[in-house]
Design a protein around this motif. Structure first.
Motif, PDB file in Angstrom:
ATOM      1  N   TYR A 178      32.260  33.790  33.669  1.00 10.12           N
ATOM      2  CA  TYR A 178      30.831  33.520  33.536  1.00 10.12           C
ATOM      3  C   TYR A 178      30.200  34.088  32.264  1.00 10.12           C
ATOM      4  CZ  TYR A 178      31.032  31.640  38.209  1.00 10.12           C
ATOM      5  OH  TYR A 178      31.347  30.868  39.300  1.00 10.12           O
ATOM      6  N   ILE A 179      30.774  35.148  31.727  1.00 10.16           N
ATOM      7  CA  ILE A 179      30.231  35.722  30.491  1.00 10.16           C
ATOM      8  C   ILE A 179      31.045  35.265  29.287  1.00 10.16           C
ATOM      9  CG2 ILE A 179      29.743  37.868  29.261  1.00 10.16           C
ATOM     10  CD1 ILE A 179      29.346  39.164  32.076  1.00 10.16           C
ATOM     11  N   GLY A 180      32.361  35.292  29.434  1.00 13.29           N
ATOM     12  CA  GLY A 180      33.235  34.922  28.326  1.00 13.29           C
ATOM     13  C   GLY A 180      33.428  33.430  28.159  1.00 13.29           C
ATOM     14  N   GLY A 181      33.125  32.652  29.188  1.00 15.25           N
ATOM     15  CA  GLY A 181      33.241  31.209  29.084  1.00 15.25           C
ATOM     16  C   GLY A 181      34.645  30.662  29.313  1.00 15.25           C
ATOM     17  N   TYR A 182      35.552  31.460  29.870  1.00 17.13           N
ATOM     18  CA  TYR A 182      36.904  30.993  30.150  1.00 17.13           C
ATOM     19  C   TYR A 182      36.922  30.307  31.514  1.00 17.13           C
ATOM     20  CZ  TYR A 182      38.552  33.843  26.277  1.00 17.13           C
ATOM     21  OH  TYR A 182      38.755  34.373  25.043  1.00 17.13           O
ATOM     22  N   LEU A 183      37.066  28.987  31.499  1.00 17.12           N
ATOM     23  CA  LEU A 183      37.112  28.251  32.758  1.00 17.12           C
ATOM     24  C   LEU A 183      38.443  28.512  33.449  1.00 17.12           C
ATOM     25  CD1 LEU A 183      35.627  24.753  31.834  1.00 17.12           C
ATOM     26  CD2 LEU A 183      34.562  26.570  33.162  1.00 17.12           C
ATOM     27  N   PRO A 184      38.419  28.823  34.724  1.00 14.31           N
ATOM     28  CA  PRO A 184      39.672  29.055  35.441  1.00 14.31           C
ATOM     29  C   PRO A 184      40.307  27.743  35.889  1.00 14.31           C
ATOM     30  CG  PRO A 184      37.833  29.439  36.898  1.00 14.31           C
ATOM     31  CD  PRO A 184      37.255  29.123  35.538  1.00 14.31           C
ATOM     32  N   CYS A 185      41.624  27.743  35.927  1.00 14.96           N
ATOM     33  CA  CYS A 185      42.325  26.594  36.485  1.00 14.96           C
ATOM     34  C   CYS A 185      42.472  26.806  37.993  1.00 14.96           C
ATOM     35  CB  CYS A 185      43.693  26.425  35.818  1.00 14.96           C
ATOM     36  SG  CYS A 185      44.868  27.718  36.244  1.00 14.96           S
ATOM     37  N   LYS A 186      43.084  25.854  38.642  1.00 13.94           N
ATOM     38  CA  LYS A 186      43.266  25.931  40.096  1.00 13.94           C
ATOM     39  C   LYS A 186      44.052  27.184  40.493  1.00 13.94           C
ATOM     40  CE  LYS A 186      45.489  23.497  43.867  1.00 13.94           C
ATOM     41  NZ  LYS A 186      46.288  22.359  44.277  1.00 13.94           N
ATOM     42  N   LEU A 187      45.141  27.481  39.778  1.00 11.97           N
ATOM     43  CA  LEU A 187      45.950  28.649  40.123  1.00 11.97           C
ATOM     44  C   LEU A 187      45.206  29.952  39.853  1.00 11.97           C
ATOM     45  CD1 LEU A 187      49.527  27.593  38.908  1.00 11.97           C
ATOM     46  CD2 LEU A 187      48.629  27.632  41.243  1.00 11.97           C
ATOM     47  N   CYS A 188      44.367  29.967  38.826  1.00 15.67           N
ATOM     48  CA  CYS A 188      43.551  31.157  38.542  1.00 15.67           C
ATOM     49  C   CYS A 188      42.638  31.456  39.730  1.00 15.67           C
ATOM     50  CB  CYS A 188      42.700  30.944  37.294  1.00 15.67           C
ATOM     51  SG  CYS A 188      43.607  30.850  35.744  1.00 15.67           S
ATOM     52  N   LEU A 189      42.014  30.408  40.236  1.00 20.83           N
ATOM     53  CA  LEU A 189      41.106  30.590  41.367  1.00 20.83           C
ATOM     54  C   LEU A 189      41.858  31.042  42.611  1.00 20.83           C
ATOM     55  CD1 LEU A 189      38.793  27.488  40.848  1.00 20.83           C
ATOM     56  CD2 LEU A 189      38.262  29.883  40.368  1.00 20.83           C
ATOM     57  N   GLU A 190      43.059  30.498  42.830  1.00 19.93           N
ATOM     58  CA  GLU A 190      43.840  30.891  44.005  1.00 19.93           C
ATOM     59  C   GLU A 190      44.277  32.348  43.940  1.00 19.93           C
ATOM     60  OE1 GLU A 190      47.003  28.033  44.303  1.00 19.93           O
ATOM     61  OE2 GLU A 190      45.651  26.460  45.026  1.00 19.93           O
ATOM     62  N   GLN A 191      44.481  32.876  42.732  1.00 26.10           N
ATOM     63  CA  GLN A 191      44.888  34.275  42.589  1.00 26.10           C
ATOM     64  C   GLN A 191      43.784  35.239  43.003  1.00 26.10           C
ATOM     65  OE1 GLN A 191      47.286  35.331  38.935  1.00 26.10           O
ATOM     66  NE2 GLN A 191      46.656  33.233  38.440  1.00 26.10           N
ATOM     67  N   ARG A 192      42.575  34.761  43.094  1.00 21.77           N
ATOM     68  CA  ARG A 192      41.456  35.627  43.483  1.00 21.77           C
ATOM     69  C   ARG A 192      41.365  35.817  44.994  1.00 21.77           C
ATOM     70  NH1 ARG A 192      36.756  33.177  39.468  1.00 21.77           N
ATOM     71  NH2 ARG A 192      37.969  33.403  37.548  1.00 21.77           N
ATOM     72  N   TYR A 193      41.929  34.912  45.777  1.00 18.92           N
ATOM     73  CA  TYR A 193      41.798  34.972  47.234  1.00 18.92           C
ATOM     74  C   TYR A 193      42.260  36.293  47.830  1.00 18.92           C
ATOM     75  CZ  TYR A 193      40.877  29.915  46.999  1.00 18.92           C
ATOM     76  OH  TYR A 193      40.360  28.679  46.706  1.00 18.92           O
ATOM     77  N   PRO A 194      43.407  36.848  47.413  1.00 19.77           N
ATOM     78  CA  PRO A 194      43.792  38.145  47.993  1.00 19.77           C
ATOM     79  C   PRO A 194      42.763  39.243  47.724  1.00 19.77           C
ATOM     80  CG  PRO A 194      45.685  37.125  46.939  1.00 19.77           C
ATOM     81  CD  PRO A 194      44.480  36.297  46.573  1.00 19.77           C
ATOM     82  N   TYR A 195      42.095  39.172  46.596  1.00 20.72           N
ATOM     83  CA  TYR A 195      41.059  40.168  46.292  1.00 20.72           C
ATOM     84  C   TYR A 195      39.824  39.939  47.157  1.00 20.72           C
ATOM     85  CZ  TYR A 195      43.878  41.393  42.267  1.00 20.72           C
ATOM     86  OH  TYR A 195      44.907  41.806  41.462  1.00 20.72           O
ATOM     87  N   TYR A 196      39.448  38.666  47.331  1.00 20.24           N
ATOM     88  CA  TYR A 196      38.289  38.357  48.156  1.00 20.24           C
ATOM     89  C   TYR A 196      38.506  38.815  49.596  1.00 20.24           C
ATOM     90  CZ  TYR A 196      36.682  35.327  44.319  1.00 20.24           C
ATOM     91  OH  TYR A 196      36.272  34.830  43.109  1.00 20.24           O
ATOM     92  N   ALA A 197      39.728  38.736  50.083  1.00 24.22           N
ATOM     93  CA  ALA A 197      40.038  39.219  51.426  1.00 24.22           C
ATOM     94  C   ALA A 197      40.236  40.739  51.424  1.00 24.22           C
ATOM     95  CB  ALA A 197      41.294  38.532  51.957  1.00 24.22           C
ATOM     96  N   GLY A 198      40.789  41.263  50.349  1.00 24.79           N
ATOM     97  CA  GLY A 198      41.110  42.685  50.280  1.00 24.79           C
ATOM     98  C   GLY A 198      39.905  43.594  50.127  1.00 24.79           C
ATOM     99  N   ILE A 199      38.882  43.137  49.442  1.00 24.57           N
ATOM    100  CA  ILE A 199      37.703  43.989  49.219  1.00 24.57           C
ATOM    101  C   ILE A 199      37.029  44.380  50.535  1.00 24.57           C
ATOM    102  CG2 ILE A 199      35.374  44.032  48.212  1.00 24.57           C
ATOM    103  CD1 ILE A 199      36.635  42.524  45.769  1.00 24.57           C
ATOM    104  N   PRO A 200      36.691  43.435  51.403  1.00 21.38           N
ATOM    105  CA  PRO A 200      36.092  43.874  52.672  1.00 21.38           C
ATOM    106  C   PRO A 200      37.082  44.654  53.552  1.00 21.38           C
ATOM    107  CG  PRO A 200      36.290  41.477  52.609  1.00 21.38           C
ATOM    108  CD  PRO A 200      36.663  41.979  51.259  1.00 21.38           C
ATOM    109  N   LEU A 201      38.362  44.325  53.445  1.00 21.68           N
ATOM    110  CA  LEU A 201      39.374  45.049  54.203  1.00 21.68           C
ATOM    111  C   LEU A 201      39.439  46.513  53.761  1.00 21.68           C
ATOM    112  CD1 LEU A 201      41.457  44.174  56.385  1.00 21.68           C
ATOM    113  CD2 LEU A 201      43.126  44.086  54.538  1.00 21.68           C
TER     114      LEU A 201
END
Length: 175
Positions: free
Chosen positions: A40-63
């Motif tokens: 969002y700041i640097g302007g690097y658009l993520p690809c599909k695999l980039c977005l999928e790599q975030r899922y463990p973090y999205y689940a891990g943070i509340p855990l």
């Protein structure tokens, strides 16, 4: 060992568990926050695999937030250890996703055929809508958007996932 001491050790989390949970919580926030910052700041658009790599973090943070609460509130140590182990499993999944993506970028194996950016920037000027759509080219998963010290974002995520996985599993083993 006295039975009362054994009971206390079995039912309360140690300060090591708390420190581990806090470290993992903050490290996961910083890691996924950095990815979002580059997007969002640097302007690097993520690809599909980039977005999928975030899922463990999205689940891990509340855990990990729950692990911090569990340890802080002196809930059973087994619960905190379980939460830390689950965080380790999530980071193991993240490591696998990151290695797969890095391999796709290095052309070791083929990536998904539908691997293009899922989200694109939104224009607020309807007159330039077609020009904006033609100017924005979503990245393919086999092209690294940026390499730092020879590693792409996926490569750095593999290192971060490996470190966090190791910390989580070691923290879960501590009595």
């Amino acid at each position: 060992m006295n039975e009362d001491v054994k009971y206390i050790m079995a039912t309360t989390s140690t300060s090591a568990h708390l420190k581990t949970a806090i470290f993992l919580l903050l490290a996961m926030i910083v890691t996924v926050g950095s990815a979002l910052g580059f997007q969002y700041i640097g302007g690097y658009l993520p690809c599909k695999l980039c977005l999928e790599q975030r899922y463990p973090y999205y689940a891990g943070i509340p855990l990990m937030a729950l692990a911090v609460a569990s340890s802080s509130l002196k809930w059973p140590a087994g619960l905190t250890r379980l939460l830390l182990a689950l965080g380790g499993i999530l980071m193991l999944i993240g490591l696998g996703l990151a290695i797969f993506h890095a391999g796709v970028e290095w052309k070791f194996w083929a990536g998904p055929t539908d691997c293009t950016a899922v989200s694109m920037s939104i224009t607020t000027d309807a007159g330039n809508l077609l020009n904006d759509m033609n100017a924005v080219h979503p990245p393919a998963c086999d092209t690294a958007a940026l390499r730092v010290l020879g590693l792409s974002f996926a490569g750095w995520n593999a290192i971060a996932s490996l470190v966090l996985m190791t910390v989580a599993f070691r923290g879960a083993r501590k009595a």
